[in-house]
Design a protein around this motif. Structure first.
Motif, PDB file in Angstrom:
ATOM      1  N   SER A 279       0.815  -1.208   0.000  1.00  0.00           N
ATOM      2  CA  SER A 279       0.000   0.000   0.000  1.00  0.00           C
ATOM      3  C   SER A 279       0.850   1.260   0.000  1.00  0.00           C
ATOM      4  O   SER A 279       0.407   2.298  -0.468  1.00  0.00           O
ATOM      5  N   ASN A 282      -0.550   4.725  -0.254  1.00  0.00           N
ATOM      6  CA  ASN A 282      -1.704   4.822  -1.135  1.00  0.00           C
ATOM      7  C   ASN A 282      -2.593   3.599  -1.019  1.00  0.00           C
ATOM      8  O   ASN A 282      -2.718   3.019   0.033  1.00  0.00           O
ATOM      9  N   SER A 283      -3.185   3.209  -2.148  1.00  0.00           N
ATOM     10  CA  SER A 283      -4.061   2.049  -2.168  1.00  0.00           C
ATOM     11  C   SER A 283      -3.254   0.763  -2.236  1.00  0.00           C
ATOM     12  O   SER A 283      -2.145   0.758  -2.771  1.00  0.00           O
ATOM     13  N   PRO A 284      -3.805  -0.320  -1.717  1.00  0.00           N
ATOM     14  CA  PRO A 284      -3.111  -1.602  -1.850  1.00  0.00           C
ATOM     15  C   PRO A 284      -3.091  -2.052  -3.313  1.00  0.00           C
ATOM     16  O   PRO A 284      -4.137  -2.363  -3.880  1.00  0.00           O
ATOM     17  N   ILE A 305      -8.716  -1.990  -3.897  1.00  0.00           N
ATOM     18  CA  ILE A 305      -7.941  -3.065  -3.291  1.00  0.00           C
ATOM     19  C   ILE A 305      -7.566  -4.088  -4.364  1.00  0.00           C
ATOM     20  O   ILE A 305      -8.422  -4.535  -5.123  1.00  0.00           O
TER      21      ILE A 305
ATOM     22  N   ALA B 145      -5.903  -5.660   3.382  1.00  0.00           N
ATOM     23  CA  ALA B 145      -5.943  -4.500   2.490  1.00  0.00           C
ATOM     24  C   ALA B 145      -7.095  -3.571   2.879  1.00  0.00           C
ATOM     25  O   ALA B 145      -6.946  -2.346   2.872  1.00  0.00           O
ATOM     26  N   ASP B 148      -6.223  -1.566   5.857  1.00  0.00           N
ATOM     27  CA  ASP B 148      -5.286  -0.532   5.438  1.00  0.00           C
ATOM     28  C   ASP B 148      -6.031   0.645   4.802  1.00  0.00           C
ATOM     29  O   ASP B 148      -5.762   1.803   5.094  1.00  0.00           O
ATOM     30  N   LYS B 149      -6.985   0.317   3.919  1.00  0.00           N
ATOM     31  CA  LYS B 149      -7.791   1.357   3.270  1.00  0.00           C
ATOM     32  C   LYS B 149      -8.560   2.169   4.314  1.00  0.00           C
ATOM     33  O   LYS B 149      -8.649   3.389   4.220  1.00  0.00           O
ATOM     34  N   ARG B 152      -6.247   4.431   6.270  1.00  0.00           N
ATOM     35  CA  ARG B 152      -5.778   5.543   5.437  1.00  0.00           C
ATOM     36  C   ARG B 152      -6.878   6.545   5.117  1.00  0.00           C
ATOM     37  O   ARG B 152      -6.618   7.731   4.951  1.00  0.00           O
TER      38      ARG B 152
END
Lengths: 446, 201
Positions: A279, A282-284, A305, B145, B148-149, B152
């Motif tokens: 990530s 930023n985005s994964p 994602i 993920a 994480d998003k 963030r």
């Protein structure tokens, strides 16, 4: 039992008769057509393993031999059943007395076996000398009264099963012309001791060994193509990073530990690259890490994602999961053109694609309420559901492409299961650990 | 034991303050006096963040003597406010919750997120770790993920509200650290979250 029936059942190669004429001792190639329509299982006998040593001198020695004997038989039964070619006739029906009968064709009265319907027979004996374990195993065709394959193997009393698995590999190759998976292994995650750690077991779930002991969170174990290293995600330094554990040296080092997540790493088939999700800030996104230069190359950029890449066996494509359509679906990225194509259009949640070793299918998990294992062709055609009850995730193919291991949760209890690639013959693995998840089936290990 | 644990963040805070403002406060001195409450409250003076309050004005100037504050450690939004008590007692700010498989902040959470931002503005030496979490239903890697998003997206929100990016760490735990055990919608909804954990430096 008429010999012709056996010939049909075993579907001998035509060359057999010629070879038999040339040498009455050497058996020709026996052939079982794995791709053939609905293979009918052959009933067979599996005799107890015979202790070939002198009488045990102590109770301890007796107990050890009994345990070796039991493990050898259990491993043989597991392997033969797993092969899918045989049904094993109940020992109670056996006419032959295991204690007094010999191990060779000459010392076997095959009529006793044909009478109970056995078309094949497995016999073995073992000798314990200190740590050393010598096992001889023979597989007979009861109609021709000939030995199909016989092996003498040496191993350790600490792992009698391994010796049998080696024999099973040879037997499988003899019968089908292709390698068996009996000496392969399975990586998995279990949190049973309070922390999620990585384990490895035999293909049948036995001999499970803990590989990580860092008491953090360890996830997503994956094999290197040579079967010598394990790539996994660990929180041992606080953030999810990729680590590489060398199974032969025990050396464990970070492979990708950049800010953000470093997850879902998968070796390319040639072992020179790792596809992963990072990530950064930023985005994964999917990223390619070149293991020679240690340079990263970003593969996707869609603000959503992108995770769980799976390499096509030729190394030109990656199947992966993306939420770019609003919910998780499987996509295929062509590494040459850089273009992605959507593969799944139904199901609320599609995850963990796994490309089959022959490249012809992609297994994945799909959920509307709970997950089930599906397969689909890489062009998106012919989706087929393989499991129908419980919650089933994270499919991983055996290197022979004939079996899939996955994690299955029923009534809140997680374990690993193996099915044939057509969804039949579910088998639950008993590792003795419990709560097993995220399995990864090894490549051939020899 | 409990007393000395409570004092630790103060010492670290003081160290930060010393570094940030150029005032020389020897950490050794404080450590030696750590048991004395007077020394502790005095060291808890925090400078508000630029942009929120003038850089030269301390929280004490705005909110009065540090002794009057909850826990004596943090500047509060209002006397006896819930958020400051949470920070002092639990070491974290308001948790933000998410819809299934989503990482956009819900309208209903904007108020709490705004309070977190404001509080961080007043307590400008506090650094936080934003921990993104997912419920157990999704797949492990996807959930990492997703966490994480989520982390963030709230970090971005706080940045837009004036909190400096270098005061915020982000870590995703995916589905690995549920707040509530169980497999019900009730449990899941409380596990899809971003937590704001106060870290010591």
């Amino acid at each position: 039992m008429h010999p012709k029936m056996t010939i049909r059942a075993f579907a001998f190669l035509a060359v057999f008769l010629l070879q038999a004429a040339l040498s009455s001792l050497a058996w020709g190639k026996v052939y079982i057509d794995l791709a053939g329509p609905a293979f009918k299982k052959l009933p067979m006998g599996v005799q107890e393993f015979k202790d070939l040593g002198p009488a045990p001198r102590s109770a301890e020695e007796r107990a050890l031999r009994e345990s070796v004997k039991k493990e050898l038989l259990d491993a043989a039964l597991t392997d033969l059943r797993f092969s899918g070619f045989f049904t094993v006739i109940d020992q109670k029906a056996y006419i032959e007395d295991a204690g007094s009968a010999g191990l060779t064709a000459g010392e076997t009265n095959f009529r006793n076996w044909r009478t109970i319907g056995a078309q094949a027979l497995l016999k073995g004996g073992f000798l314990v000398e200190g740590e050393k374990l010598t096992v001889e195993v023979r597989f007979f065709d009861t109609a021709t009264e000939k030995q199909v394959i016989g092996k003498k193997l040496t191993g350790s009393v600490k792992n009698p099963r391994r010796v049998v698995h080696y024999f099973s590999d040879s037997l499988h190759e003899e019968l089908t012309g292709s390698k068996g998976v009996f000496t392969t292994k399975i990586l998995f995650v279990s949190g049973k001791d309070g922390n999620k750690e990585i384990y490895v077991s035999d293909y049948d779930g036995r001999n499970a060994v803990k590989l990580t002991r860092n008491r953090s969170i360890n996830l997503s174990p994956q094999w290197s193509p040579d079967g010598k290293k394990v790539l996994y995600v660990s929180y041992k330094k606080g953030a999810p990073s990729l680590y590489l554990l060398d199974l032969s040296t025990g050396r464990d080092e970070p492979l990708s530990a950049k800010p953000g997540i470093n997850i879902s790493g998968r070796f390319s088939p040639d072992g020179t690259k790792v596809a992963l999700t990072m990530s950064g800030d930023n985005s994964p996104e999917l990223v390619l890490l070149d293991l020679r230069t240690m340079e990263y190359k970003r593969l996707t950029s869609n603000h959503g994602i992108d995770v769980s890449p799976s390499w096509s066996p030729d190394g030109t494509k990656l199947a992966y999961v993306s939420d770019s359509a609003g919910n998780p679906h499987i996509y295929v990225l062509d590494l040459l053109s850089g273009k992605s194509r959507r593969l799944t259009f139904s199901g609320r949640y599609n995850s963990s694609p796994a490309w089959s070793p022959d490249g012809k299918l992609i297994a994945f998990a799909r959920s509307d309420r709970s997950f089930n294992i599906w397969v689909v062709r890489p062009d998106g055609e012919k989706p087929a559901q393989l499991t129908f009850s419980g919650d089933n995730r994270n499919p991983s193919w055996a290197p022979d492409g004939r079996h899939i291991v996955f994690s299955s949760t029923e009534k809140g209890v997680a374990s690993l299961k193996i099915i044939r690639s057509d969804g039949t013959e579910a088998m639950r693995l008993n590792t003795g650990i419990g709560g097993e998840k995220a399995p990864s089936w090894s490549p051939y290990l020899k | 034991m409990k007393g000395s644990l409570r004092i630790l963040p103060v010492i670290l805070l003081t160290f930060l303050l010393a570094a940030g403002c150029g005032k020389r406060i020897a950490t050794e001195d404080l450590a030696g006096e750590a048991a004395a409450p007077g020394a502790v409250t005095e060291s808890a003076v925090v400078a508000p963040e630029e942009g929120v309050v003038s850089g030269d004005v301390t929280a004490e100037d705005i909110l009065g003597n540090a002794d009057a504050r909850i826990g004596g450690r943090y500047a509060s939004l209002s006397p006896d406010d819930e958020l400051t008590r949470k920070a002092a007692e639990k070491g974290h700010l308001y948790t933000i919750y998410f819809d299934y498989d989503r990482y956009t902040v819900r309208d209903s959470d904007l108020d709490n997120l705004g309070k977190n931002a404001k509080w961080l503005g007043l307590n400008s030496n506090v650094k936080i770790r934003i921990e993104g979490h997912a419920d157990e239903r999704g797949e492990t890697e996807y959930n990492l993920a997703l966490g994480d998003k989520r982390a963030r997206s709230v970090k971005k929100y706080l940045e837009d509200l004036g909190v400096k990016t270098d005061r915020m760490e982000v870590v995703s735990y995916g589905e690995e650290k549920p707040a509530v055990a169980g497999s019900s919608e009730e449990a899941w909804s409380r596990n899809r979250r971003a937590e704001f954990v106060i870290i010591a430096n």
